[in-house]
Design a protein around this motif. Sequence first.
Motif, PDB file in Angstrom:
ATOM      1  N   MET A   1       0.852  -1.188   0.000  1.00 38.63           N
ATOM      2  CA  MET A   1       0.000   0.000   0.000  1.00 38.63           C
ATOM      3  C   MET A   1       0.887   1.237   0.000  1.00 38.63           C
ATOM      4  O   MET A   1       1.794   1.385   0.811  1.00 38.63           O
ATOM      5  N   HIS A   2       0.620   2.146  -0.933  1.00 40.57           N
ATOM      6  CA  HIS A   2       1.469   3.322  -1.082  1.00 40.57           C
ATOM      7  C   HIS A   2       0.936   4.475  -0.244  1.00 40.57           C
ATOM      8  O   HIS A   2      -0.281   4.668  -0.126  1.00 40.57           O
ATOM      9  N   ALA A   3       1.847   5.244   0.337  1.00 35.51           N
ATOM     10  CA  ALA A   3       1.451   6.416   1.114  1.00 35.51           C
ATOM     11  C   ALA A   3       0.897   7.487   0.177  1.00 35.51           C
ATOM     12  O   ALA A   3       1.305   7.594  -0.979  1.00 35.51           O
ATOM     13  N   ALA A   4      -0.028   8.285   0.684  1.00 38.05           N
ATOM     14  CA  ALA A   4      -0.605   9.360  -0.126  1.00 38.05           C
ATOM     15  C   ALA A   4       0.473  10.394  -0.422  1.00 38.05           C
ATOM     16  O   ALA A   4       1.293  10.726   0.434  1.00 38.05           O
ATOM     17  N   PRO A   5       0.519  10.897  -1.654  1.00 40.05           N
ATOM     18  CA  PRO A   5       1.536  11.890  -1.997  1.00 40.05           C
ATOM     19  C   PRO A   5       1.325  13.180  -1.231  1.00 40.05           C
ATOM     20  O   PRO A   5       0.216  13.537  -0.851  1.00 40.05           O
ATOM     21  N   ALA A   6       2.425  13.857  -0.958  1.00 39.34           N
ATOM     22  CA  ALA A   6       2.354  15.127  -0.247  1.00 39.34           C
ATOM     23  C   ALA A   6       1.599  16.150  -1.086  1.00 39.34           C
ATOM     24  O   ALA A   6       1.695  16.167  -2.310  1.00 39.34           O
ATOM     25  N   GLU A   7       0.811  16.974  -0.424  1.00 42.37           N
ATOM     26  CA  GLU A   7       0.033  17.989  -1.126  1.00 42.37           C
ATOM     27  C   GLU A   7       0.976  19.056  -1.673  1.00 42.37           C
ATOM     28  O   GLU A   7       1.741  19.672  -0.930  1.00 42.37           O
ATOM     29  N   PRO A   8       0.953  19.288  -2.982  1.00 43.51           N
ATOM     30  CA  PRO A   8       1.883  20.255  -3.576  1.00 43.51           C
ATOM     31  C   PRO A   8       1.333  21.672  -3.481  1.00 43.51           C
ATOM     32  O   PRO A   8       0.179  21.898  -3.144  1.00 43.51           O
ATOM     33  N   GLY A   9       2.178  22.634  -3.814  1.00 45.27           N
ATOM     34  CA  GLY A   9       1.707  23.989  -4.028  1.00 45.27           C
ATOM     35  C   GLY A   9       1.785  24.889  -2.821  1.00 45.27           C
ATOM     36  O   GLY A   9       2.247  24.543  -1.733  1.00 45.27           O
ATOM     37  N   LEU A  10       1.256  26.122  -3.061  1.00 51.20           N
ATOM     38  CA  LEU A  10       1.321  27.171  -2.058  1.00 51.20           C
ATOM     39  C   LEU A  10       0.541  26.805  -0.794  1.00 51.20           C
ATOM     40  O   LEU A  10       0.973  27.102   0.325  1.00 51.20           O
ATOM     41  N   ARG A  11      -0.606  26.154  -0.965  1.00 56.64           N
ATOM     42  CA  ARG A  11      -1.431  25.820   0.189  1.00 56.64           C
ATOM     43  C   ARG A  11      -0.683  24.909   1.159  1.00 56.64           C
ATOM     44  O   ARG A  11      -0.741  25.097   2.380  1.00 56.64           O
ATOM     45  N   ALA A  12       0.032  23.917   0.621  1.00 55.90           N
ATOM     46  CA  ALA A  12       0.803  23.016   1.481  1.00 55.90           C
ATOM     47  C   ALA A  12       1.913  23.774   2.196  1.00 55.90           C
ATOM     48  O   ALA A  12       2.194  23.523   3.382  1.00 55.90           O
ATOM     49  N   TRP A  13       2.549  24.701   1.497  1.00 59.74           N
ATOM     50  CA  TRP A  13       3.618  25.498   2.111  1.00 59.74           C
ATOM     51  C   TRP A  13       3.063  26.336   3.263  1.00 59.74           C
ATOM     52  O   TRP A  13       3.664  26.414   4.344  1.00 59.74           O
ATOM     53  N   LEU A  14       1.903  26.969   3.033  1.00 60.62           N
ATOM     54  CA  LEU A  14       1.286  27.772   4.077  1.00 60.62           C
ATOM     55  C   LEU A  14       0.879  26.919   5.269  1.00 60.62           C
ATOM     56  O   LEU A  14       1.067  27.311   6.429  1.00 60.62           O
ATOM     57  N   ARG A  15       0.306  25.756   4.997  1.00 58.21           N
ATOM     58  CA  ARG A  15      -0.081  24.861   6.078  1.00 58.21           C
ATOM     59  C   ARG A  15       1.121  24.445   6.926  1.00 58.21           C
ATOM     60  O   ARG A  15       1.036  24.358   8.153  1.00 58.21           O
ATOM     61  N   SER A  16       2.225  24.179   6.274  1.00 59.27           N
ATOM     62  CA  SER A  16       3.401  23.700   7.002  1.00 59.27           C
ATOM     63  C   SER A  16       3.993  24.762   7.917  1.00 59.27           C
ATOM     64  O   SER A  16       4.707  24.441   8.869  1.00 59.27           O
ATOM     65  N   ARG A  17       3.676  26.027   7.646  1.00 56.87           N
ATOM     66  CA  ARG A  17       4.300  27.106   8.413  1.00 56.87           C
ATOM     67  C   ARG A  17       3.335  27.882   9.317  1.00 56.87           C
ATOM     68  O   ARG A  17       3.780  28.535  10.260  1.00 56.87           O
ATOM     69  N   PHE A  18       2.050  27.823   9.026  1.00 53.80           N
ATOM     70  CA  PHE A  18       1.108  28.642   9.779  1.00 53.80           C
ATOM     71  C   PHE A  18       0.038  27.838  10.504  1.00 53.80           C
ATOM     72  O   PHE A  18      -0.919  28.418  11.013  1.00 53.80           O
ATOM     73  N   GLU A  19       0.195  26.517  10.577  1.00 53.62           N
ATOM     74  CA  GLU A  19      -0.731  25.706  11.365  1.00 53.62           C
ATOM     75  C   GLU A  19      -0.132  25.494  12.752  1.00 53.62           C
ATOM     76  O   GLU A  19       0.931  24.888  12.894  1.00 53.62           O
ATOM     77  N   LEU A  20      -0.817  25.975  13.783  1.00 51.81           N
ATOM     78  CA  LEU A  20      -0.295  25.873  15.146  1.00 51.81           C
ATOM     79  C   LEU A  20      -0.524  24.514  15.774  1.00 51.81           C
ATOM     80  O   LEU A  20      -0.020  24.229  16.849  1.00 51.81           O
ATOM     81  N   SER A  21      -1.291  23.650  15.133  1.00 47.10           N
ATOM     82  CA  SER A  21      -1.577  22.338  15.716  1.00 47.10           C
ATOM     83  C   SER A  21      -0.319  21.495  15.856  1.00 47.10           C
ATOM     84  O   SER A  21      -0.297  20.528  16.599  1.00 47.10           O
ATOM     85  N   ARG A  22       0.740  21.881  15.154  1.00 51.37           N
ATOM     86  CA  ARG A  22       1.985  21.117  15.240  1.00 51.37           C
ATOM     87  C   ARG A  22       2.826  21.526  16.442  1.00 51.37           C
ATOM     88  O   ARG A  22       3.888  20.984  16.655  1.00 51.37           O
ATOM     89  N   HIS A  23       2.376  22.508  17.174  1.00 54.06           N
ATOM     90  CA  HIS A  23       3.204  23.052  18.256  1.00 54.06           C
ATOM     91  C   HIS A  23       2.497  22.893  19.589  1.00 54.06           C
ATOM     92  O   HIS A  23       1.371  23.347  19.761  1.00 54.06           O
ATOM     93  N   GLY A  24       3.156  22.282  20.535  1.00 54.92           N
ATOM     94  CA  GLY A  24       2.670  22.290  21.910  1.00 54.92           C
ATOM     95  C   GLY A  24       1.670  21.200  22.221  1.00 54.92           C
ATOM     96  O   GLY A  24       1.066  20.606  21.357  1.00 54.92           O
ATOM     97  N   PRO A  25       1.494  20.932  23.516  1.00 61.43           N
ATOM     98  CA  PRO A  25       0.585  19.890  23.958  1.00 61.43           C
ATOM     99  C   PRO A  25      -0.849  20.388  24.026  1.00 61.43           C
ATOM    100  O   PRO A  25      -1.125  21.562  23.902  1.00 61.43           O
ATOM    101  N   GLY A  26      -1.753  19.481  24.303  1.00 59.52           N
ATOM    102  CA  GLY A  26      -3.125  19.849  24.573  1.00 59.52           C
ATOM    103  C   GLY A  26      -4.034  19.675  23.372  1.00 59.52           C
ATOM    104  O   GLY A  26      -3.621  19.363  22.269  1.00 59.52           O
ATOM    105  N   GLN A  27      -5.302  19.901  23.595  1.00 52.05           N
ATOM    106  CA  GLN A  27      -6.309  19.756  22.564  1.00 52.05           C
ATOM    107  C   GLN A  27      -6.236  20.936  21.607  1.00 52.05           C
ATOM    108  O   GLN A  27      -6.234  22.088  22.011  1.00 52.05           O
TER     109      GLN A  27
END
Length: 388
Positions: A1-27
Amino acid sequence: MHAAPAEPGLRAWLRSRFELSRHGPGQHLPAMDGLRGVAVLLVFGVHFATQAEPWLADGIVFTLLLAALRRIGHAGVDLFFVLSGLLIYGALIAGRWHYAGFMRRRLQRLYPTFLAVFLLYLLLSLLMPGQSKLPAAPADAAMYLLANLLLLPGLFPIEPMISVAWSLSYELAFYLLMPVLVVALRLRQWSSRQRMLLFLGLALLTALNIATVQGHVRFVMFLAGVLLFEAMQRRPPLATQALPALLAVVLALVIDGVRPVGSVGFALRTVAMAAAFWLLCHVALTQPAGPLARALSWEPLRWLGAMSYSFYLIHSLALKAVFLLLAHAWAAQPMPVAWHLAAAAVSFGGSLLASAALFLAVERPLSLAPRPRPVASAAPAPVEVTGR
């Protein structure tokens, strides 16, 4: 089973840098970022309206609109304080911490971005003495800089070098005092109902103080956030609906817009705003599948909320730069509505670029780096505390 390809483009770049869910503990609550985005948009509106005033267009409707924007935009700071009360108090009640470690993390959250903007203001003050707020006497200038570095403007009658930084003195005072209150009264051993009664009483006393001497109004907003945390622990949560919450906010903004006179009117305005934002946040954060939470979870709004602290500190400088350039092209005179809309778009775009650069270069790596998860405890997990 192959892993889903990474989402390309500007949206993926923005998500990788401006999503706070990747930082810190908690809900992680996506609507929380959206609420920060709304708060900083309100603050931007009041400062844009102030800068645009010399070019105010003819027409009563547009004049009233900008006047209302200048008044209600200050409510953005109130919303920030409600969220701070929720997040900080929630972390203190639900987590394991030591005072020194807690304060170190809060200072790490505040100071790197603040110092970067402070140094930029200081450099511009030296390069453009006509725009400088520094006193002429060296000793007075040194004391003024020290007061700003200690985040004293706001609680004390000192003009801030960074125009919006007065609010940080309230934040810092809350950080210093709330842990002491939690430990001194052993609040973690109290029931949620007992804590709610305590903070309702404190909110009432604060409102009465405002009604008599117009004291430090914003502490009511922090207490609204504290009460919001306690209400969110109820199972099942309180039954609140989006439409009444939005109507309450509109009513509070109307009350704010007419600027009630006198101490009693001032207190009523404060209580109305605190109650409205309490209701709005409760609906948004306890009903993640509801229409309000979905609207606040719109990605661009969340991304703006993620960097709201950087935006908050730098946008006044970006606005000033844009309007200084505009002043070279158009002398102060009534301009059509289309000109103001274009100026707003350019100003917001410039503020957005400046704040994104500040966020990626300073705030994210120095203040939002992931920390090890705390030792598990029997207390309920706090909501995410990575925000302002």
